[in-house]
Design a protein around this motif. Sequence first.
Motif, PDB file in Angstrom:
ATOM      1  N   ILE A 117      52.187  36.784  50.602  1.00 50.96           N
ATOM      2  CA  ILE A 117      50.756  37.066  50.412  1.00 50.96           C
ATOM      3  C   ILE A 117      50.548  37.479  48.955  1.00 50.96           C
ATOM      4  CG2 ILE A 117      48.805  38.502  51.157  1.00 50.96           C
ATOM      5  CD1 ILE A 117      50.749  38.958  53.748  1.00 50.96           C
ATOM      6  N   ILE A 118      49.705  36.735  48.264  1.00 47.18           N
ATOM      7  CA  ILE A 118      49.399  37.039  46.856  1.00 47.18           C
ATOM      8  C   ILE A 118      47.937  37.457  46.779  1.00 47.18           C
ATOM      9  CG2 ILE A 118      49.209  36.103  44.521  1.00 47.18           C
ATOM     10  CD1 ILE A 118      51.328  34.014  45.340  1.00 47.18           C
ATOM     11  N   LYS A 119      47.687  38.585  46.135  1.00 49.92           N
ATOM     12  CA  LYS A 119      46.295  39.020  45.933  1.00 49.92           C
ATOM     13  C   LYS A 119      46.069  39.245  44.449  1.00 49.92           C
ATOM     14  CE  LYS A 119      45.794  41.235  50.429  1.00 49.92           C
ATOM     15  NZ  LYS A 119      45.752  42.511  51.162  1.00 49.92           N
ATOM     16  N   ILE A 120      44.983  38.693  43.947  1.00 48.57           N
ATOM     17  CA  ILE A 120      44.628  38.873  42.533  1.00 48.57           C
ATOM     18  C   ILE A 120      43.237  39.496  42.480  1.00 48.57           C
ATOM     19  CG2 ILE A 120      44.289  37.721  40.314  1.00 48.57           C
ATOM     20  CD1 ILE A 120      46.334  35.727  41.081  1.00 48.57           C
ATOM     21  N   TYR A 142      38.365  34.196  48.860  1.00 47.32           N
ATOM     22  CA  TYR A 142      37.893  35.017  47.731  1.00 47.32           C
ATOM     23  C   TYR A 142      36.779  35.886  48.274  1.00 47.32           C
ATOM     24  CZ  TYR A 142      36.395  36.054  42.917  1.00 47.32           C
ATOM     25  OH  TYR A 142      36.079  36.667  41.728  1.00 47.32           O
ATOM     26  N   ARG A 143      36.945  37.197  48.225  1.00 45.63           N
ATOM     27  CA  ARG A 143      35.941  38.064  48.838  1.00 45.63           C
ATOM     28  C   ARG A 143      35.791  39.377  48.064  1.00 45.63           C
ATOM     29  NH1 ARG A 143      40.638  38.588  52.015  1.00 45.63           N
ATOM     30  NH2 ARG A 143      41.226  40.769  52.294  1.00 45.63           N
ATOM     31  N   ARG A 144      34.735  40.085  48.403  1.00 47.73           N
ATOM     32  CA  ARG A 144      34.502  41.401  47.797  1.00 47.73           C
ATOM     33  C   ARG A 144      35.266  42.446  48.605  1.00 47.73           C
ATOM     34  NH1 ARG A 144      29.112  39.297  47.154  1.00 47.73           N
ATOM     35  NH2 ARG A 144      28.630  39.109  44.940  1.00 47.73           N
ATOM     36  N   MET A 145      35.862  43.412  47.902  1.00 43.33           N
ATOM     37  CA  MET A 145      36.598  44.451  48.610  1.00 43.33           C
ATOM     38  C   MET A 145      36.608  45.718  47.762  1.00 43.33           C
ATOM     39  SD  MET A 145      40.311  43.971  50.381  1.00 43.33           S
ATOM     40  CE  MET A 145      41.356  44.770  49.192  1.00 43.33           C
ATOM     41  N   ASN A 146      36.045  46.764  48.261  1.00 46.90           N
ATOM     42  CA  ASN A 146      36.030  48.070  47.585  1.00 46.90           C
ATOM     43  C   ASN A 146      35.524  47.969  46.137  1.00 46.90           C
ATOM     44  OD1 ASN A 146      37.176  49.102  49.925  1.00 46.90           O
ATOM     45  ND2 ASN A 146      39.264  48.783  49.154  1.00 46.90           N
ATOM     46  N   GLY A 147      34.430  47.261  45.953  1.00 47.13           N
ATOM     47  CA  GLY A 147      33.828  47.162  44.622  1.00 47.13           C
ATOM     48  C   GLY A 147      34.514  46.178  43.694  1.00 47.13           C
TER      49      GLY A 147
END
Lengths: 116, 143
Positions: free
Chosen positions: B82-85, B127-132
């Motif tokens: 799992i890669i998160k940028i 691609y989503r919004r998360m904690n600002g």
Amino acid sequence: MQLNIVAYPQAVVISVQEARLDAHNSPELKTAILQQFDADKANLIIDLNEVRFIDSSGLGVLVSGFKNASTRNGMLLLCSMQPQVKSMFELTRLHRVFDIYATSDEALLSLKDVTL
Amino acid sequence: MLEKIHINIKVPNETCYLGLIGKIGEDLAHTLARSAVNREVLGYELNTVLTEAMANVIFHANRSDPTRSIEITLSVEGNRIIIKIYDEGHGFEAANRALAAPCTPDDLSERGRGIFIIRSLMDSVTYRRMNGKHVLEMIKTFH
């Protein structure tokens, strides 16, 4: 970016002396290609023997050069592609767009009858 | 035993770090314990998607601003990578549109292949919004 540029009667060979051709250094290759066009060299061979990694920016620069050469009635050929690099051309189907040769000698030979 | 690795990286918003981040992804693939995994291929794929995604963030979300930074997490959970940028930039709507409709790679356009390449090599891309912040999440399952 390290480039080795050698002019032959029928084409200029630009050898990319880098392991990566990506968004960081591909603008320099684009500039080098444009300099050749500005010097009225319409046939270019890009030797990718040293390149082990290419991203979409690197592919985009080669597409740009290909189109530019075509509008000048020239050709942009590729040669000496490593398997990993070739896999990116196949993934994006660009291997059907470019003429790809095993060596720069073969690419030069294909242009030997070109009248300049 | 379930393999579990978590790597957190923060780098400036500059293209000179693309090679470093890509290499970390490649090296991660080579550490995987599962013998059936083709580490060479997986490593090259991780190098590619990290390079593409990070370049996208640098130029679009963070608008080439070198004072901004990029946060990347690489996780291995069992047979999933799992890669998160993360970015704090703009272009959220445009990025989502590009994800929904990647370019046709047959054409001779000079740009726009990055998202197509990411989608081709990963099993899931969101691609989503998360904690600002905005987060591009890419998941690959290997066997």
